[in-house]
Design an enzyme around this catalytic site. Structure first.
Site, PDB file in Angstrom:
ATOM      1  N   CYS A   1       0.835  -1.194   0.000  1.00 18.84           N
ATOM      2  CA  CYS A   1       0.000   0.000   0.000  1.00 18.84           C
ATOM      3  C   CYS A   1       0.873   1.248   0.000  1.00 18.84           C
ATOM      4  CB  CYS A   1      -0.918   0.009   1.222  1.00 18.84           C
ATOM      5  SG  CYS A   1      -2.254   1.234   1.106  1.00 18.84           S
TER       6      CYS A   1
ATOM      7  N   TYR B   1      -5.063   2.293  11.420  1.00 20.48           N
ATOM      8  CA  TYR B   1      -6.038   1.280  11.818  1.00 20.48           C
ATOM      9  C   TYR B   1      -6.152   0.124  10.820  1.00 20.48           C
ATOM     10  CZ  TYR B   1      -8.977   4.256   8.775  1.00 20.48           C
ATOM     11  OH  TYR B   1      -9.470   4.998   7.740  1.00 20.48           O
TER      12      TYR B   1
ATOM     13  N   GLY C   1      -4.407  -4.403   0.721  1.00 22.52           N
ATOM     14  CA  GLY C   1      -3.492  -3.421   0.192  1.00 22.52           C
ATOM     15  C   GLY C   1      -4.167  -2.367  -0.669  1.00 22.52           C
TER      16      GLY C   1
ATOM     17  N   CYS D   1     -12.484 -15.405   3.455  1.00 20.96           N
ATOM     18  CA  CYS D   1     -13.049 -14.093   3.769  1.00 20.96           C
ATOM     19  C   CYS D   1     -11.917 -13.082   3.803  1.00 20.96           C
ATOM     20  CB  CYS D   1     -13.766 -14.141   5.119  1.00 20.96           C
ATOM     21  SG  CYS D   1     -14.351 -12.535   5.732  1.00 20.96           S
ATOM     22  N   ASP D   2     -12.214 -11.853   3.414  1.00 24.58           N
ATOM     23  CA  ASP D   2     -11.228 -10.784   3.456  1.00 24.58           C
ATOM     24  C   ASP D   2     -10.729 -10.532   4.871  1.00 24.58           C
ATOM     25  OD1 ASP D   2      -9.689  -8.651   2.398  1.00 24.58           O
ATOM     26  OD2 ASP D   2     -11.223  -7.213   2.984  1.00 24.58           O
TER      27      ASP D   2
ATOM     28  N   CYS E   1     -28.280 -13.862  22.574  1.00 23.40           N
ATOM     29  CA  CYS E   1     -28.770 -13.570  21.223  1.00 23.40           C
ATOM     30  C   CYS E   1     -30.088 -14.291  20.924  1.00 23.40           C
ATOM     31  CB  CYS E   1     -27.724 -13.969  20.185  1.00 23.40           C
ATOM     32  SG  CYS E   1     -26.326 -12.841  20.065  1.00 23.40           S
TER      33      CYS E   1
ATOM     34  N   CYS F   1     -30.219  -7.737  13.915  1.00 29.20           N
ATOM     35  CA  CYS F   1     -28.805  -7.746  14.291  1.00 29.20           C
ATOM     36  C   CYS F   1     -28.111  -9.038  13.877  1.00 29.20           C
ATOM     37  CB  CYS F   1     -28.674  -7.548  15.799  1.00 29.20           C
ATOM     38  SG  CYS F   1     -26.988  -7.659  16.418  1.00 29.20           S
TER      39      CYS F   1
ATOM     40  N   CYS G   1     -21.114  -9.501  12.734  1.00 30.00           N
ATOM     41  CA  CYS G   1     -20.101 -10.161  11.909  1.00 30.00           C
ATOM     42  C   CYS G   1     -19.114 -10.924  12.789  1.00 30.00           C
ATOM     43  CB  CYS G   1     -19.362  -9.114  11.081  1.00 30.00           C
ATOM     44  SG  CYS G   1     -17.935  -9.742  10.166  1.00 30.00           S
TER      45      CYS G   1
ATOM     46  N   CYS H   1     -22.702  -5.301  20.657  1.00 32.58           N
ATOM     47  CA  CYS H   1     -24.025  -5.709  21.159  1.00 32.58           C
ATOM     48  C   CYS H   1     -24.713  -4.541  21.864  1.00 32.58           C
ATOM     49  CB  CYS H   1     -23.891  -6.897  22.089  1.00 32.58           C
ATOM     50  SG  CYS H   1     -25.454  -7.439  22.822  1.00 32.58           S
TER      51      CYS H   1
END
Length: 364
Positions: free
Chosen positions: A17, A23, A67, A275-276, A316, A325, A329, A341
């Protein structure tokens, strides 16, 4: 038989990058792999990715990420599109997406995106001063001016784009200023993702607290709802998904489904991950040069990546907001459950009646 559609999230520049955002979750992910940032994608990986995707599905979405995916250069994408067009004997539906920090976008890039119908997502954190708090280059220089110049090129040449902003404590404290900047500059398609904390935990000072995220969402909703009432709606992806869910549709955004979906992330060396957010050594599925999709799917099933992804916290099951909700993720969860939550327990009662009103109106 071919499946209906397949989406590949491709990282041709790997984790490389030209910004050094404090972050950045993918920089940390790469640093914690045995092989971190890989060399730029070579032609054999590109051709194998395209060939196997076209053979697997009637429709393909090629979504480029990093990146920073523009670092590999425009000629790579020109060759990629040419190869897809040449190998797509069945005339399958092809979609392209490109998530970028926008720094390198110039006239040539913008014209290419327009010509080939790329949907471009530009990372820009709300307004210039806030953006430059977290998104500096490796020399510590500000990036907002270059990003805005790239956005101007996209707009001038008619390329389709939206804005993606990372929600931090600072953005949560300046929602009105952000909204004013976005609407004043005619940015009408917005996506906000809560800042992802370190793999090691939240640390002493998290980039985004649950309380600030609740404050952000409530104020953002007020502004979004007022714009909708005034006949000048703004698309906010999270809110659009919630309206759709209330109208009886499944969420378009996978992080709102409550269970992980079938995905394929293609690293620059052909390594495949589910997954990313999970491009780590423990989640490695195989390599596009050696493995068929059936083998990759079997590996995902073996590690129970999807099967174990729903939130299993007891609270939950009895929560009144579980249908909206859905436990959050997987990447935003720890041993104690969904990190936000308390955010959602604060947010949903504040907005639900107005959300239902929007959904009823659209259904009519």
């Amino acid at each position: 038989m071919k499946r209906h559609h397949i989406t590949l999230m491709i990282k041709p520049s790997s984790a490389a990058c030209n910004l050094d955002c404090d972050y950045c979750f993918y920089h940390e992910t790469a640093d914690n792999r045995e092989v971190g940032c890989r060399p730029f994608m070579k032609d054999d990986v590109m051709v194998a990715t395209i060939t196997k995707a076209l053979a697997e599905a009637k429709g393909c979405t090629f979504a480029f990420q990093g990146g920073e995916p523009s670092l590999i250069g425009l000629p790579f994408y020109e060759k990629f599109v040419e190869t897809v067009n040449r190998l797509n004997k069945d005339g399958d539906a092809i979609n392209y997406a490109f998530q970028t920090n926008g720094v390198l976008i110039d006239e040539a890039w913008a014209k290419f995106f327009k010509k080939n119908n790329f949907l471009v997502g530009v990372s820009f954190d709300g307004f210039p001063r806030l953006h430059d708090m977290h998104r500096l280059d490796p020399q510590g220089k500000k990036s907002a001016r270059k990003v805005l110049a790239g956005i101007a090129q996209l707009r001038e040449h008619g390329a389709e784009f939206n804005i993606l902003s990372v929600v931090t404590n600072e953005l949560a404290e300046n929602v009105d200023m952000m909204w004013d900047y976005m609407t004043r500059n005619n940015h009408r398609y917005l996506q906000f993702i809560p800042c992802m904390e370190s793999l090691e935990g939240l640390g002493e000072k998290p980039f985004l607290s649950a309380e600030n995220y609740a404050r952000f969402l409530k104020r953002l909703f007020d502004l979004w709802f007022n714009a909708w009432q005034s006949g000048k709606p703004i698309s906010v992806r999270f809110f659009d998904n919630l309206v759709g869910m209330l109208a009886g549709y499944p969420p378009e955004s996978c992080d709102m489904a409550g269970i992980c979906s079938v995905q394929y992330v293609v690293e620059s060396d052909g390594s495949i991950y589910p997954c990313d957010f999970f491009c780590d050594d423990d989640s490695y599925l195989g390599n596009v040069l050696a493995d068929e999709f059936a083998t990759l799917d079997a590996k995902r099933l073996e590690m129970r990546f999807i099967e174990d992804s729903p939130n299993s916290i007891d609270a939950c099951a009895s929560c009144q907001w579980k249908e909206l909700c859905r436990g959050g993720c997987k990447r935003y969860r720890g041993e104690e459950g969904y990190r936000f939550c308390s955010t959602m327990l604060d947010f949903y009662p504040y907005v639900i009646r107005r959300f239902e009103h929007v959904a009823r109106t659209l259904i009519r």
